[in-house]
Design an enzyme around this catalytic site. Structure first.
Site, PDB file in Angstrom:
ATOM      1  N   TYR A  18      29.671  52.953  32.785  1.00  0.00           N
ATOM      2  CA  TYR A  18      30.641  52.232  33.613  1.00  0.00           C
ATOM      3  C   TYR A  18      29.909  51.497  34.744  1.00  0.00           C
ATOM      4  CZ  TYR A  18      34.678  51.242  36.537  1.00  0.00           C
ATOM      5  OH  TYR A  18      35.621  50.601  37.298  1.00  0.00           O
ATOM      6  N   HIS A  22      29.263  47.291  35.477  1.00  0.00           N
ATOM      7  CA  HIS A  22      29.607  46.635  36.737  1.00  0.00           C
ATOM      8  C   HIS A  22      28.375  46.076  37.443  1.00  0.00           C
ATOM      9  CE1 HIS A  22      33.565  48.286  36.005  1.00  0.00           C
ATOM     10  NE2 HIS A  22      34.005  47.434  36.923  1.00  0.00           N
ATOM     11  N   TYR A  41      35.601  43.950  47.644  1.00  0.00           N
ATOM     12  CA  TYR A  41      36.003  44.766  46.503  1.00  0.00           C
ATOM     13  C   TYR A  41      34.936  45.829  46.237  1.00  0.00           C
ATOM     14  CZ  TYR A  41      38.239  45.383  41.859  1.00  0.00           C
ATOM     15  OH  TYR A  41      38.899  45.864  40.755  1.00  0.00           O
ATOM     16  N   TRP A  76      37.387  41.104  29.784  1.00  0.00           N
ATOM     17  CA  TRP A  76      36.786  42.234  30.515  1.00  0.00           C
ATOM     18  C   TRP A  76      37.481  43.541  30.161  1.00  0.00           C
ATOM     19  CZ3 TRP A  76      32.403  43.003  33.047  1.00  0.00           C
ATOM     20  CH2 TRP A  76      32.282  44.144  33.841  1.00  0.00           C
ATOM     21  N   TRP A  77      38.803  43.543  30.134  1.00  0.00           N
ATOM     22  CA  TRP A  77      39.541  44.746  29.764  1.00  0.00           C
ATOM     23  C   TRP A  77      39.142  45.224  28.376  1.00  0.00           C
ATOM     24  CZ3 TRP A  77      45.227  43.268  31.335  1.00  0.00           C
ATOM     25  CH2 TRP A  77      45.355  43.318  32.723  1.00  0.00           C
TER      26      TRP A  77
END
Length: 104
Positions: A18, A22, A41, A76-77
């Protein structure tokens, strides 16, 4: 400025993957996030519970709500669905937290 905090969940054993994804976020995804008003963010992880805590600031809730309709967000999802809990449309299962205190 509107502060948002969202809880999501990464699959056990996939924390490093993960983070890697990113760390290598696509420039088009970053561009879209900025275009739809995301600022400041950050995503944090609780390794014991696998919970992810996303914090971001936006200026316009209506504009931000349209970001999930973009082609890059959908892509992206789809890319992330194998490392985290997702809904049938591949969007992350998420719970928006309500702010109860803020100190500047």
């Amino acid at each position: 400025m509107i502060r948002k905090c969202i809880v999501m969940k990464v699959f056990s054993g996939l924390h490093a993957e993960y983070k890697k994804r990113h760390d290598e976020i696509w420039p088009q995804m970053v561009e879209m996030l900025h275009e739809y008003g995301a600022k400041n963010y950050s995503i944090f992880i609780d390794p014991k519970s696998n919970n992810l805590f996303a914090y971001l600031e936006i200026e316009d809730e209506e504009l931000w709500s349209k970001s999930d309709e973009t082609e890059i967000c959908q892509k992206w999802w789809n890319y992330m669905k194998d490392v985290m809990e997702t809904n049938d449309d591949n969007s992350p299962v998420s719970i928006e937290l309500k702010e109860v205190f803020h100190l500047d």
